[in-house]
Design an enzyme around this catalytic site. Structure first.
Site, PDB file in Angstrom:
ATOM      1  CD  GLU A   1      10.283  -7.362   6.659  1.00 34.02           C
ATOM      2  OE1 GLU A   1      10.412  -8.472   7.220  1.00 34.02           O
ATOM      3  OE2 GLU A   1       9.993  -6.318   7.271  1.00 34.02           O
TER       4      GLU A   1
ATOM      5  CB  SER B   1      12.281   4.531   5.458  1.00 34.76           C
ATOM      6  OG  SER B   1      11.261   3.666   5.947  1.00 34.76           O
TER       7      SER B   1
ATOM      8  NE  ARG C   1       3.895   6.614   1.633  1.00 37.10           N
ATOM      9  CZ  ARG C   1       4.128   5.415   2.115  1.00 37.10           C
ATOM     10  NH1 ARG C   1       4.652   4.483   1.354  1.00 37.10           N
ATOM     11  NH2 ARG C   1       3.839   5.125   3.358  1.00 37.10           N
TER      12      ARG C   1
ATOM     13  CG  HIS D   1       4.696  -1.988  10.478  1.00 34.12           C
ATOM     14  ND1 HIS D   1       6.021  -2.339  10.624  1.00 34.12           N
ATOM     15  CD2 HIS D   1       4.677  -0.985   9.549  1.00 34.12           C
ATOM     16  CE1 HIS D   1       6.761  -1.567   9.841  1.00 34.12           C
ATOM     17  NE2 HIS D   1       5.971  -0.735   9.166  1.00 34.12           N
TER      18      HIS D   1
ATOM     19  CG  ASP E   1      -0.711 -17.441   8.418  1.00 38.85           C
ATOM     20  OD1 ASP E   1       0.280 -17.657   9.145  1.00 38.85           O
ATOM     21  OD2 ASP E   1      -1.878 -17.365   8.865  1.00 38.85           O
TER      22      ASP E   1
ATOM     23  CG  ASN F   1       8.309  -1.916   0.701  1.00 40.69           C
ATOM     24  OD1 ASN F   1       7.680  -1.990   1.754  1.00 40.69           O
ATOM     25  ND2 ASN F   1       8.976  -0.825   0.345  1.00 40.69           N
TER      26      ASN F   1
ATOM     27  NE  ARG G   1       9.687   6.348   8.741  1.00 42.56           N
ATOM     28  CZ  ARG G   1       8.774   6.091   7.800  1.00 42.56           C
ATOM     29  NH1 ARG G   1       8.964   5.064   6.964  1.00 42.56           N
ATOM     30  NH2 ARG G   1       7.709   6.849   7.676  1.00 42.56           N
TER      31      ARG G   1
ATOM     32  CG  HIS H   1      10.875  -2.178   5.205  1.00 46.17           C
ATOM     33  ND1 HIS H   1       9.521  -2.135   5.015  1.00 46.17           N
ATOM     34  CD2 HIS H   1      11.132  -3.301   5.899  1.00 46.17           C
ATOM     35  CE1 HIS H   1       8.972  -3.183   5.596  1.00 46.17           C
ATOM     36  NE2 HIS H   1       9.928  -3.921   6.136  1.00 46.17           N
TER      37      HIS H   1
ATOM     38  CE1 TYR I   1       8.816   5.046   2.982  1.00 45.68           C
ATOM     39  CE2 TYR I   1       7.263   6.872   2.967  1.00 45.68           C
ATOM     40  CZ  TYR I   1       7.725   5.710   3.531  1.00 45.68           C
ATOM     41  OH  TYR I   1       7.118   5.201   4.654  1.00 45.68           O
TER      42      TYR I   1
ATOM     43  N   PRO J   1       0.792  -1.226   0.000  1.00 45.05           N
ATOM     44  CG  PRO J   1      -0.123  -1.107   2.128  1.00 45.05           C
ATOM     45  CD  PRO J   1       0.520  -2.061   1.169  1.00 45.05           C
ATOM     46  CG  ASN J   2      -0.291   4.309   1.224  1.00 36.06           C
ATOM     47  OD1 ASN J   2      -1.255   4.835   0.688  1.00 36.06           O
ATOM     48  ND2 ASN J   2      -0.358   3.748   2.412  1.00 36.06           N
TER      49      ASN J   2
ATOM     50  CB  ALA K   1       1.305   0.379   6.652  1.00 34.30           C
TER      51      ALA K   1
HETATM   52  C1  DQA Z   1       8.055   1.123   4.174  1.00 33.43           C
HETATM   53  C2  DQA Z   1       8.073   1.368   5.690  1.00 33.43           C
HETATM   54  C3  DQA Z   1       6.689   1.159   6.266  1.00 33.43           C
HETATM   55  O1  DQA Z   1       6.705   1.399   7.675  1.00 33.43           O
HETATM   56  C4  DQA Z   1       5.702   2.119   5.639  1.00 33.43           C
HETATM   57  O2  DQA Z   1       4.403   1.883   6.136  1.00 33.43           O
HETATM   58  C5  DQA Z   1       5.720   2.071   4.153  1.00 33.43           C
HETATM   59  C6  DQA Z   1       7.015   1.974   3.473  1.00 33.43           C
HETATM   60  C7  DQA Z   1       9.421   1.452   3.524  1.00 33.43           C
HETATM   61  O3  DQA Z   1       9.637   1.006   2.409  1.00 33.43           O
HETATM   62  O4  DQA Z   1      10.246   2.145   4.124  1.00 33.43           O
HETATM   63  O5  DQA Z   1       4.699   2.193   3.493  1.00 33.43           O
HETATM   64  O6  DQA Z   1       7.792  -0.242   3.940  1.00 33.43           O
END
Ligand code: DQA
Length: 139
Positions: A95, A99, A17, A77, A84, A71, A104, A97, A22, A9-10, A74
């Site tokens: 995994e 950032s 964003r 978390h 699963d 990635n 954070r 990320h 980012y 998401p996002n 959110a």
């Molecule tokens: C993220 C870190 C997450 O906490 C956040 O919700 C994101 C981006 C990152 O790539 O740094 O959407 O996964």
């Protein structure tokens, strides 16, 4: 070699964003560079803002591809369902990320998916994805 990159998401808004967190590059632009750098690897890309669609994509590629770079945004978390799904498939999941989530807010320090992944790469900006590709090549 076939690698599936999955963004949650996002992350469709990368470049627009919170550029201070980012960066200013869209994922599509970054992907062009990544694909030209690894021309002999099939790098497929999928993004969704919907948790169940991310799970469907993991199921779809998870018995066939050589690696998944995830990635989960959110959902990292919060999502036991994603944990699963990662456990349910054969393909190794890395995994990623952009950032450094550990620098954070505290709610970002906990990942529900790390325990099901081969490893975690975070905090290197967009280069986190390239480092994940390298880790899959060396696997
Ligand atoms: C993220 C870190 C997450 O906490 C956040 O919700 C994101 C981006 C990152 O790539 O740094 O959407 O996964």
């Amino acid at each position: 070699m076939k690698i599936q990159i999955i963004n949650g998401p996002n992350l469709n808004l990368l470049g627009k964003r919170e550029p201070g967190v980012y960066g200013a590059t869209s994922f599509e632009d970054y992907l062009k560079d990544l694909r030209s750098r690894y021309a002999d690897i099939q790098l497929d890309y999928y993004q969704s803002n919907v948790e169940g669609e991310l799970i469907n994509k993991i199921h779809e590629v998870g018995f066939d591809y050589d690696g998944i770079i995830l990635n989960a945004g959110a959902y990292t978390h919060t999502s036991i369902a994603l944990q699963d799904a990662i456990r349910a498939v054969k393909t190794s999941v890395i995994e990623v990320h952009i950032s450094n989530v550990h620098k954070r807010e505290e709610f970002r320090h906990r990942s529900m998916i790390s325990c099901a992944c081969v490893g975690v790469i975070c905090g290197f900006g967009m280069d986190s994805y390239r480092l994940a590709v390298e880790s899959l090549i060396n696997q």
